[in-house]
Scaffold this active site. Structure first.
Site, PDB file in Angstrom:
ATOM      1  NE  ARG A 172      -3.825   1.302   2.773  1.00  0.00           N
ATOM      2  CZ  ARG A 172      -4.974   1.041   2.278  1.00  0.00           C
ATOM      3  NH1 ARG A 172      -5.286  -0.233   1.968  1.00  0.00           N
ATOM      4  NH2 ARG A 172      -5.998   1.883   2.206  1.00  0.00           N
TER       5      ARG A 172
ATOM      6  CE1 TYR B  34      -3.803  -9.945  -1.372  1.00  0.00           C
ATOM      7  CE2 TYR B  34      -1.787  -8.471  -2.086  1.00  0.00           C
ATOM      8  CZ  TYR B  34      -3.071  -8.742  -1.507  1.00  0.00           C
ATOM      9  OH  TYR B  34      -3.752  -7.485  -1.011  1.00  0.00           O
TER      10      TYR B  34
ATOM     11  CG  ASP C 209     -12.776   3.938   2.409  1.00  0.00           C
ATOM     12  OD1 ASP C 209     -13.057   3.427   1.384  1.00  0.00           O
ATOM     13  OD2 ASP C 209     -11.938   3.359   3.245  1.00  0.00           O
TER      14      ASP C 209
HETATM   15  C1  LIG Z   1      -8.204  -4.610   5.759  1.00  0.00           C
HETATM   16  C2  LIG Z   1      -8.278  -3.992   4.276  1.00  0.00           C
HETATM   17  C3  LIG Z   1      -7.915  -4.325   3.142  1.00  0.00           C
HETATM   18  C4  LIG Z   1      -8.112  -3.797   2.100  1.00  0.00           C
HETATM   19  N1  LIG Z   1      -7.817  -4.131   0.842  1.00  0.00           N
HETATM   20  C5  LIG Z   1      -8.087  -3.299  -0.334  1.00  0.00           C
HETATM   21  C6  LIG Z   1      -7.756  -3.959  -1.555  1.00  0.00           C
HETATM   22  O1  LIG Z   1      -7.029  -5.032  -1.890  1.00  0.00           O
HETATM   23  N2  LIG Z   1      -8.135  -3.159  -2.810  1.00  0.00           N
HETATM   24  C7  LIG Z   1      -8.595  -2.000  -2.690  1.00  0.00           C
HETATM   25  O2  LIG Z   1      -9.034  -1.458  -3.704  1.00  0.00           O
HETATM   26  N3  LIG Z   1      -9.003  -1.362  -1.298  1.00  0.00           N
HETATM   27  C8  LIG Z   1      -8.913  -2.311  -0.264  1.00  0.00           C
HETATM   28  N4  LIG Z   1      -9.323  -1.833   0.949  1.00  0.00           N
HETATM   29  C9  LIG Z   1      -9.926  -0.505   0.854  1.00  0.00           C
HETATM   30  C10 LIG Z   1      -9.076   0.477   0.864  1.00  0.00           C
HETATM   31  O3  LIG Z   1      -7.969   0.594   1.801  1.00  0.00           O
HETATM   32  C11 LIG Z   1      -9.921   1.834   1.158  1.00  0.00           C
HETATM   33  O4  LIG Z   1     -10.998   1.916   0.287  1.00  0.00           O
HETATM   34  C12 LIG Z   1      -9.139   3.110   0.672  1.00  0.00           C
HETATM   35  O5  LIG Z   1      -8.125   3.329   1.717  1.00  0.00           O
HETATM   36  C13 LIG Z   1     -10.163   4.401   0.712  1.00  0.00           C
HETATM   37  O6  LIG Z   1      -9.170   5.288   0.432  1.00  0.00           O
HETATM   38  P1  LIG Z   1      -9.493   6.963   0.655  1.00  0.00           P
HETATM   39  O7  LIG Z   1      -8.548   7.894   0.159  1.00  0.00           O
HETATM   40  O8  LIG Z   1     -11.189   7.208   0.571  1.00  0.00           O
HETATM   41  O9  LIG Z   1      -9.191   7.031   2.416  1.00  0.00           O
HETATM   42  P2  LIG Z   1      -7.928   6.800   3.029  1.00  0.00           P
HETATM   43  O10 LIG Z   1      -6.892   5.900   2.291  1.00  0.00           O
HETATM   44  O11 LIG Z   1      -8.570   6.071   4.464  1.00  0.00           O
HETATM   45  O12 LIG Z   1      -7.413   8.263   3.363  1.00  0.00           O
HETATM   46  C14 LIG Z   1      -8.224   9.205   4.225  1.00  0.00           C
HETATM   47  C15 LIG Z   1      -7.252  10.184   4.634  1.00  0.00           C
HETATM   48  O13 LIG Z   1      -7.796  11.401   5.439  1.00  0.00           O
HETATM   49  C16 LIG Z   1      -7.008  11.541   6.290  1.00  0.00           C
HETATM   50  N5  LIG Z   1      -7.942  12.233   7.353  1.00  0.00           N
HETATM   51  C17 LIG Z   1      -8.927  11.479   8.144  1.00  0.00           C
HETATM   52  N6  LIG Z   1      -9.869  12.382   8.917  1.00  0.00           N
HETATM   53  C18 LIG Z   1      -9.086  13.552   8.725  1.00  0.00           C
HETATM   54  C19 LIG Z   1      -9.208  14.878   9.133  1.00  0.00           C
HETATM   55  N7  LIG Z   1     -10.290  15.012  10.200  1.00  0.00           N
HETATM   56  N8  LIG Z   1      -8.590  15.941   8.826  1.00  0.00           N
HETATM   57  C20 LIG Z   1      -7.652  15.800   7.948  1.00  0.00           C
HETATM   58  N9  LIG Z   1      -7.181  14.435   7.373  1.00  0.00           N
HETATM   59  C21 LIG Z   1      -8.041  13.705   7.821  1.00  0.00           C
HETATM   60  C22 LIG Z   1      -6.452  10.245   7.035  1.00  0.00           C
HETATM   61  O14 LIG Z   1      -5.393  10.570   7.588  1.00  0.00           O
HETATM   62  C23 LIG Z   1      -6.022   9.631   5.661  1.00  0.00           C
HETATM   63  O15 LIG Z   1      -4.730  10.243   5.060  1.00  0.00           O
HETATM   64  C24 LIG Z   1      -9.018  -2.609   2.123  1.00  0.00           C
HETATM   65  C25 LIG Z   1      -9.405  -2.020   3.290  1.00  0.00           C
HETATM   66  C26 LIG Z   1      -9.042  -2.819   4.551  1.00  0.00           C
HETATM   67  C27 LIG Z   1      -9.666  -2.223   5.709  1.00  0.00           C
END
Ligand SMILES: Cc1cc2nc3c(=O)[nH]c(=O)nc-3n(C[C@H](O)[C@H](O)[C@H](O)COP(=O)(O)OP(=O)(O)OC[C@H]3O[C@@H](n4cnc5c(N)ncnc54)[C@H](O)[C@@H]3O)c2cc1C
Length: 382
Positions: A108, A214, A295
């Site tokens: 990641r 994997y 997310d």
């Molecule tokens: C165990 C597990 C395995 C996974 N495997 C996969 C996979 O194989 N393939 C896949 O496509 N997806 C996978 N996922 C899902 C994937 O991890 C998430 O969907 C993805 O990280 C979402 O990205 P995002 O940018 O929306 O949120 P995130 O990557 O969570 O980023 C959110 C960011 O916002 C910041 N933040 C949060 N709140 C605040 C705030 N109040 N102020 C300022 N900053 C803030 C955080 O610090 C972070 O940097 C997996 C999830 C889990 C739990």
């Protein structure tokens, strides 16, 4: 508006960084606000199916990803104890011929690092934890926990499952604990000695639990696994990337699994765990000059490995909607983005919950064949 509008993005995760780089490439002024002090190398692997790889190719990252990532020969599904194969989807050159792009598995942090390399350092403000959002007539003000604030013309909440931007217009949510947790670990392949894992991404299906194993590097020197198993709700693990798991308990939970699984768990020194929560689709993702992405708007269980994939697709569609926006009409561009993305993300969110993806023969076309750079920017027919 005579000046170039500034778009604020809260969250420098996978979705936020992807969007920032796409908007910068399209000439927008962008400011990213991230709560963390700096980026850290989170111990987790991630699968990138052809649909997110197509997005990453459009960002110019494909060749750099191929250099670091592992390309599994297949998506292999096996019974937990006998090891009998229930379904094998051949990936490798077969997927490339079918979808034009590969299926890759990676650390990641490697994905995150490549995304971050596209965003100039001075765009990201670390140590900025959002506390509240104020909606102005023609701008949006962000209030941070340290008492500082910032005003932008429009805001994208890419702040993950516990999104503060989302609660600013949808209120506080109350996710339900699914009764399940996910353990995950990355460890050196050398700890397995000569008895290595196979070259597939293998999911071992038990009656009420599973484990996916994997390699995550091209050099095959790191192994990743992620599980899902029941856990008593009386001791609730948080939804967090940093909670440590108990290896002895994990090995016990998988004691009935095939020797190939047990050898991996025996070799692994430590693991993290994450509570798997359930959320219904949110009623809407945008509010005036504010939109959600990743997310923040469609959290889903990781059972289809599509959460980050959806965040990347969201970013590509949102960047395209903003590029074609008329007269800085952010509300209209955000509504178009939501109209295009919500049906697909909701469908995948709901399908993920069933946890049967690929267990038996499964049609993958509708998920893996989506090309976010080329789908029409049109509201789907009602
Ligand atoms: C165990 C597990 C395995 C996974 N495997 C996969 C996979 O194989 N393939 C896949 O496509 N997806 C996978 N996922 C899902 C994937 O991890 C998430 O969907 C993805 O990280 C979402 O990205 P995002 O940018 O929306 O949120 P995130 O990557 O969570 O980023 C959110 C960011 O916002 C910041 N933040 C949060 N709140 C605040 C705030 N109040 N102020 C300022 N900053 C803030 C955080 O610090 C972070 O940097 C997996 C999830 C889990 C739990």
């Amino acid at each position: 508006m005579n000046r170039r509008p500034t778009i604020g993005i809260v969250g420098a995760g996978i979705g936020g960084l992807a969007l920032a780089s796409m908007l910068i490439a399209r000439g927008f002024s962008v400011r990213v606000f991230e709560q963390a002090h700096q980026f850290s190398r989170l111990g987790a692997g991630i699968q990138m199916a052809p649909n997110p790889i197509a997005v990453l190719r459009g960002m110019g990252l494909e060749s750099r990803l191929r250099e670091v990532a592992f390309a599994p020969v297949s998506l292999l599904n096996r019974e937990h104890d006998t090891g009998n194969v229930t379904n094998e989807v051949i990936a490798g050159p077969t997927f490339e011929a079918r979808y034009g792009v590969p299926y890759l598995a990676m650390h990641r942090a490697d994905l995150h690092r490549l995304l971050a390399s596209l965003v100039p350092d001075n765009v990201i403000a670390f140590d900025h934890k959002l506390a509240a959002v104020e909606y102005g007539a023609s701008d949006v003000t962000l209030r941070f926990t340290d008492g500082t604030d910032a005003t932008v013309d429009a805001l994208v909440g890419a702040d993950g499952v516990h999104s503060v931007v989302r609660s600013s217009f949808l209120g506080e949510e109350e996710p339900r604990y699914s009764g399940r947790i996910a353990y995950r670990a990355v460890f050196p392949a050398s700890l397995l000695g000569d008895d290595q894992i196979n070259l597939s991404r293998t999911k071992w299906w038990g009656p009420d639990r599973h484990i996916v194993i994997y390699y995550i590097t091209a050099a095959r020197d790191e192994i990743y696994f992620v599980t899902s198993q029941p856990e008593d709700a009386t001791w609730l693990t948080p939804e967090s990337w940093s909670t440590r798991g108990d290896m002895a308990a994990l090995r016990q939970d998988f004691a009935e699994f095939h020797p190939d699984v047990r050898k991996v768990l025996n070799a692994c020194p430590d693991a993290f765990k994450w509570a798997l929560m359930e959320r219904d689709p949110f009623s809407h993702w945008t509010e005036r000059r504010v939109a959600l992405l990743g997310d923040a708007c469609h959290p889903m269980p990781p059972y289809m490995a599509q959460g980050a994939a959806m965040a990347l697709e969201d970013a590509a569609i949102l960047a395209r909607c903003l590029q074609t926006m008329q007269a800085d009409n952010f509300a209209e561009a955000f509504q178009l983005y939501e109209a295009i993305r919500k049906p697909r993300a909701t469908q995948i969110q709901q399908r993920s919950r069933t946890n049967n993806w690929l267990r038996q023969q499964t049609s993958t076309e509708w998920v893996y064949g989506y090309d976010a750079w080329n789908v029409p920017l049109e509201r789907p027919a009602a």
